[in-house]
Motif scaffolding. Structure first.
Motif, PDB file in Angstrom:
ATOM      1  N   PHE A  21       0.980  -1.455  -0.116  1.00 33.92           N
ATOM      2  CA  PHE A  21      -0.087   0.077  -0.049  1.00 33.92           C
ATOM      3  C   PHE A  21       0.834   1.376  -0.036  1.00 33.92           C
ATOM      4  CE2 PHE A  21      -2.304   3.277   2.280  1.00 33.92           C
ATOM      5  CZ  PHE A  21      -3.317   3.456   1.363  1.00 33.92           C
ATOM      6  N   VAL A  64      -9.037  -4.906   0.522  1.00 27.26           N
ATOM      7  CA  VAL A  64      -8.696  -5.694   1.835  1.00 27.26           C
ATOM      8  C   VAL A  64      -9.822  -5.856   2.874  1.00 27.26           C
ATOM      9  CG1 VAL A  64      -7.138  -4.990   3.944  1.00 27.26           C
ATOM     10  CG2 VAL A  64      -6.114  -4.891   1.739  1.00 27.26           C
ATOM     11  N   HIS A  96     -20.473   9.310  12.707  1.00 19.52           N
ATOM     12  CA  HIS A  96     -19.116   9.112  12.559  1.00 19.52           C
ATOM     13  C   HIS A  96     -18.364   8.309  14.043  1.00 19.52           C
ATOM     14  CE1 HIS A  96     -15.092   9.771  11.077  1.00 19.52           C
ATOM     15  NE2 HIS A  96     -14.650  10.759  11.232  1.00 19.52           N
ATOM     16  N   PHE A 102     -14.905   5.007   7.420  1.00 15.03           N
ATOM     17  CA  PHE A 102     -14.488   5.549   5.758  1.00 15.03           C
ATOM     18  C   PHE A 102     -14.330   4.288   4.980  1.00 15.03           C
ATOM     19  CE2 PHE A 102     -10.433   4.931   7.697  1.00 15.03           C
ATOM     20  CZ  PHE A 102      -9.656   4.540   6.526  1.00 15.03           C
ATOM     21  N   LYS A 123     -10.612  17.036   7.596  1.00 13.55           N
ATOM     22  CA  LYS A 123      -9.767  18.130   8.455  1.00 13.55           C
ATOM     23  C   LYS A 123      -8.417  18.225   7.814  1.00 13.55           C
ATOM     24  CE  LYS A 123      -8.046  14.430  11.576  1.00 13.55           C
ATOM     25  NZ  LYS A 123      -7.963  14.115  12.941  1.00 13.55           N
ATOM     26  N   LEU A 126      -5.107  15.648   7.588  1.00 14.18           N
ATOM     27  CA  LEU A 126      -5.249  14.533   6.863  1.00 14.18           C
ATOM     28  C   LEU A 126      -4.562  15.052   5.761  1.00 14.18           C
ATOM     29  CD1 LEU A 126      -8.602  12.869   7.542  1.00 14.18           C
ATOM     30  CD2 LEU A 126      -6.509  12.228   8.474  1.00 14.18           C
ATOM     31  N   ARG A 146     -11.425  23.364  10.976  1.00 11.35           N
ATOM     32  CA  ARG A 146     -12.434  23.298  11.966  1.00 11.35           C
ATOM     33  C   ARG A 146     -12.381  24.430  12.558  1.00 11.35           C
ATOM     34  NH1 ARG A 146     -11.776  17.019  13.687  1.00 11.35           N
ATOM     35  NH2 ARG A 146      -9.876  17.735  14.291  1.00 11.35           N
ATOM     36  N   THR A 178     -16.040  15.382  14.527  1.00 11.62           N
ATOM     37  CA  THR A 178     -15.132  14.510  14.872  1.00 11.62           C
ATOM     38  C   THR A 178     -15.825  13.167  15.516  1.00 11.62           C
ATOM     39  OG1 THR A 178     -13.493  14.501  16.844  1.00 11.62           O
ATOM     40  CG2 THR A 178     -15.683  15.330  17.212  1.00 11.62           C
ATOM     41  N   ARG A 179     -14.982  12.129  15.905  1.00  8.75           N
ATOM     42  CA  ARG A 179     -15.596  10.952  16.057  1.00  8.75           C
ATOM     43  C   ARG A 179     -16.015  10.761  17.613  1.00  8.75           C
ATOM     44  NH1 ARG A 179     -10.272   7.907  13.885  1.00  8.75           N
ATOM     45  NH2 ARG A 179      -9.643  10.015  14.793  1.00  8.75           N
ATOM     46  N   LEU A 240      -9.051  -1.020  12.057  1.00  8.29           N
ATOM     47  CA  LEU A 240      -8.025  -1.400  10.908  1.00  8.29           C
ATOM     48  C   LEU A 240      -7.218  -2.762  11.094  1.00  8.29           C
ATOM     49  CD1 LEU A 240      -7.395  -0.862   8.066  1.00  8.29           C
ATOM     50  CD2 LEU A 240      -5.938   0.932   8.709  1.00  8.29           C
ATOM     51  N   MET A 355       0.409   5.998  10.313  1.00  9.71           N
ATOM     52  CA  MET A 355      -0.961   5.941   9.279  1.00  9.71           C
ATOM     53  C   MET A 355      -1.993   5.290   9.828  1.00  9.71           C
ATOM     54  SD  MET A 355       1.008   5.736   5.877  1.00  9.71           S
ATOM     55  CE  MET A 355      -0.427   5.575   4.715  1.00  9.71           C
ATOM     56  N   ILE A 356      -1.889   4.205  10.239  1.00  9.65           N
ATOM     57  CA  ILE A 356      -2.981   3.286  10.911  1.00  9.65           C
ATOM     58  C   ILE A 356      -3.419   3.891  12.199  1.00  9.65           C
ATOM     59  CG2 ILE A 356      -3.544   1.284  12.244  1.00  9.65           C
ATOM     60  CD1 ILE A 356      -1.754  -0.299  10.282  1.00  9.65           C
ATOM     61  N   THR A 359      -6.441   6.283  12.082  1.00  9.91           N
ATOM     62  CA  THR A 359      -7.654   5.916  12.163  1.00  9.91           C
ATOM     63  C   THR A 359      -8.134   5.533  13.685  1.00  9.91           C
ATOM     64  OG1 THR A 359      -7.051   3.604  12.068  1.00  9.91           O
ATOM     65  CG2 THR A 359      -7.266   4.877   9.788  1.00  9.91           C
ATOM     66  N   GLY A 364      -7.546   9.986  18.631  1.00  6.08           N
ATOM     67  CA  GLY A 364      -7.951  11.316  17.855  1.00  6.08           C
ATOM     68  C   GLY A 364      -7.635  12.545  18.465  1.00  6.08           C
ATOM     69  N   SER A 365      -8.285  13.677  17.802  1.00  4.81           N
ATOM     70  CA  SER A 365      -7.962  15.131  18.250  1.00  4.81           C
ATOM     71  C   SER A 365      -8.892  15.406  19.707  1.00  4.81           C
ATOM     72  CB  SER A 365      -8.514  15.970  17.250  1.00  4.81           C
ATOM     73  OG  SER A 365      -9.820  15.982  17.224  1.00  4.81           O
TER      74      SER A 365
HETATM   75  C1  LIG Z   1      -4.683  -1.791   2.611  1.00  2.23           C
HETATM   76  C2  LIG Z   1      -4.263  -1.565   3.935  1.00  2.23           C
HETATM   77  C3  LIG Z   1      -3.158  -0.635   4.179  1.00  2.23           C
HETATM   78  C4  LIG Z   1      -3.382  -0.242   5.724  1.00  2.23           C
HETATM   79  C5  LIG Z   1      -2.480   1.020   6.056  1.00  2.23           C
HETATM   80  C6  LIG Z   1      -2.759   2.280   5.687  1.00  2.23           C
HETATM   81  C7  LIG Z   1      -3.593   3.180   6.641  1.00  2.23           C
HETATM   82  C8  LIG Z   1      -3.767   4.332   5.932  1.00  2.23           C
HETATM   83  C9  LIG Z   1      -4.827   5.140   6.850  1.00  2.23           C
HETATM   84  C10 LIG Z   1      -5.169   6.502   6.503  1.00  2.23           C
HETATM   85  C11 LIG Z   1      -6.422   7.049   6.488  1.00  2.23           C
HETATM   86  C12 LIG Z   1      -6.685   8.292   7.314  1.00  2.23           C
HETATM   87  C13 LIG Z   1      -8.247   8.311   7.030  1.00  2.23           C
HETATM   88  C14 LIG Z   1      -8.772   8.606   8.579  1.00  2.23           C
HETATM   89  C15 LIG Z   1     -10.165   9.108   8.652  1.00  2.23           C
HETATM   90  C16 LIG Z   1     -10.772   9.397   9.844  1.00  2.23           C
HETATM   91  O1  LIG Z   1     -11.329   8.732  10.459  1.00  2.23           O
HETATM   92  O2  LIG Z   1     -10.183  10.801  10.388  1.00  2.23           O
HETATM   93  C17 LIG Z   1     -10.781  11.282  11.483  1.00  2.23           C
HETATM   94  C18 LIG Z   1     -11.505  12.317  11.350  1.00  2.23           C
HETATM   95  O3  LIG Z   1     -12.522  12.207  10.677  1.00  2.23           O
HETATM   96  C19 LIG Z   1     -11.830  12.975  12.652  1.00  2.23           C
HETATM   97  O4  LIG Z   1     -10.800  13.096  13.529  1.00  2.23           O
HETATM   98  P1  LIG Z   1     -10.852  13.267  15.171  1.00  2.23           P
HETATM   99  O5  LIG Z   1     -11.400  14.547  15.425  1.00  2.23           O
HETATM  100  O6  LIG Z   1      -9.499  12.899  15.588  1.00  2.23           O
HETATM  101  O7  LIG Z   1     -11.875  12.332  15.494  1.00  2.23           O
END
Ligand SMILES: CCCCCCCCCCCCCCCC(=O)OC[C@@H](O)COP(=O)(O)O
Ligand SMILES: CC/C=C\C/C=C\C/C=C\C/C=C\C/C=C\C/C=C\CCC(=O)SCCNC(=O)CCNC(=O)[C@H](O)C(C)(C)COP(=O)(O)OP(=O)(O)OC[C@H]1O[C@@H](n2cnc3c(N)ncnc32)[C@H](O)[C@@H]1OP(=O)(O)O
Length: 377
Positions: A21, A64, A96, A102, A123, A126, A146, A178-179, A240, A355-356, A359, A364-365
């Motif tokens: 990936f 996946v 959320h 997502f 946000k 990201l 935000r 936010t979550r 994840l 990166m993981i 998620t 989180g924030s």
């Molecule tokens: C193919 C599998 C590969 C696995 C490894 C890759 C991992 C990549 C992940 C990056 C994806 C980022 C997206 C996260 C989405 C998310 O859920 O963001 C949170 C926001 O909404 C709100 O944030 P918050 O205020 O912190 O709750």
């Protein structure tokens, strides 16, 4: 535990999936960079090329989820609305609560053929996440800080830019901003109380400004709002990590299609409309908690093979080269090359772990952890 399940639980497999990936994603990011000059000569071609390049990245996460973990995604919606999905532009309003919500959203995008072009009000943090965040620049994703005072102009402008977008897209809005965490829920319900709004049990109080600005800047371009409510069977909190471990989840998504013309234009009216929508969403979640299902008929869109084909292509390519590299490495016997390769693997693992982490709700924030100041303070 079967042999396949045992294989799926192996850390080496997870490392390989993540390696594929990350490295394929960076290659695609570089190809996206090369398409920049196209923007100057043919903007629509630039967009069409980038939709397909983005598909190579986001569909890996869909593959996946669907094929590796075998997660099933059930759609509750009426057949009349179903016939519109994928054939028009839409704003998707989603709860959320889950770390992989997502990914489920992306799965539905793929099944209706809008994955490459799908968008979100995301946000700003990201935008710096390698692969996904970088890919989003080229997809004209709308970022926000935000902080309404800073966002009001930039968000509206980015949305206006989508008016001549050449392919169908779904624009995702997590109006809660936010979550869901118990603390954020408690605080947002204090805000609800101070505003004289009914309390929500399963949602945070929605932030209405992003919705209002999105609806009004996409008028004429977008046909409907898809009010979407997601939940997982058996009270699961999917992650994840679970998906990478091959854990099969069962997602249920309830979607109602609401024509855009029925949404009021004025800010206050639009805000009131959204608050009412979230009260309805809350009642759907209550129904789910009581009965284990959402109202309405089930219409299951089938999985498509393209995500799997793309993923197998990258996995095959990297597996072949990794084996070659491994053989060369051992036969070279050079300690320096072996150490450098090991250091590279460690760097990839650390990068992917970070990166993981993006998620994970626990990391989180703090956005939404502070309410409005009380008058008697
Ligand atoms: C193919 C599998 C590969 C696995 C490894 C890759 C991992 C990549 C992940 C990056 C994806 C980022 C997206 C996260 C989405 C998310 O859920 O963001 C949170 C926001 O909404 C709100 O944030 P918050 O205020 O912190 O709750
Ligand atoms: C058929 C199948 C259908 C569907 C398939 C499903 C989905 C697929 C679709 C597409 C997929 C596409 C992509 C998905 C891929 C990845 C996505 C991953 C992650 C990205 C997600 C994020 O990053 S979420 C975070 C960013 N987004 C948002 O925040 C959006 C919502 N926010 C807003 O709209 C905000 O208004 C804002 C961001 C525009 C501005 O923020 P600000 O904080 O300044 O907000 P406000 O001005 O609104 O806040 C002040 C008002 O809020 C009140 N207040 C104060 N405290 C709280 C509180 N704790 N809770 C609630 N409200 C609070 C305060 O009183 C102010 O009130 P006013 O009366 O003055 O408004």
């Amino acid at each position: 535990m079967g042999l396949l399940q045992l294989l799926k639980s192996q850390v080496l497999c997870h490392l390989f999936i993540c390696f594929v990936f990350l490295v394929s994603g960076i290659i695609v990011n570089m190809l996206q960079l090369c398409t920049l000059p196209l923007w100057l000569v043919n903007k629509q071609l630039f967009r069409r090329v980038n939709i397909r390049l983005a598909y190579c990245i986001s569909s890996q996460m869909v593959a996946v989820l669907e094929w590796w973990s075998g997660t099933e995604c059930t759609l509750y919606t009426d057949p009349k609305s179903y016939s519109h999905y994928g054939k028009e532009n839409a704003i998707v309003v989603l709860n959320h609560n889950f770390e992989i919500d997502f990914m489920c959203g992306w799965t539905f995008c793929d099944r209706f053929g809008v994955l490459g072009s799908s968008k979100v009000l995301a946000k700003k943090e990201l935008a710096y996440v390698p692969v996904i965040g970088w890919m989003w620049y080229f997809l004209e994703i709308v970022f926000c800080k935000r902080k309404w005072e800073e966002d009001r102009k930039t968000v509206a402008q980015s949305l206006q830019n989508l008016q001549d977008y050449p392919e169908n897209f779904w624009f995702l809005l997590y109006c809660e901003g936010t979550r869901f965490t118990p603390k954020k829920h408690e605080i947002s319900m204090q805000v609800a109380e101070s505003k004289g709004l009914p309390k929500l049990k399963y949602h945070l109080l929605p932030r209405t400004k992003g919705f209002w600005v999105t609806v009004n800047n996409l008028r004429g371009k977008v046909a409907a709002v898809y009010d979407s409510t997601l939940n997982f069977r058996d009270n699961e909190a999917p992650t994840l990590h679970g998906v990478l471990n091959g854990k099969k989840y069962h997602a249920d998504l309830y979607v109602r299609r609401i024509p855009l013309e029925s949404i009021p234009e004025g800010e206050a009216e639009c805000a009131a409309w959204l608050h009412k929508l979230y009260q309805e969403k809350d009642s759907f979640q209550e129904h789910y908690a009581q009965t284990g299902r959402f109202p309405g008929p089930i219409t299951n869109p089938p999985r498509r093979p393209w995500a799997l084909i793309n993923w197998l292509f990258w996995c095959g390519l990297f597996f072949y080269h990794l084996v070659l590299l491994f053989v060369q490495l051992l036969s070279s016997g050079s300690m320096l090359t072996i150490t450098a390769s090991l250091a590279f693997c460690v760097a990839v693992s650390v990068g992917v772990r970070w990166m993981i982490g993006q998620t994970e709700i626990d990391r989180g924030s703090t956005y939404g952890n502070k309410g409005v100041p009380l008058n008697n303070n």
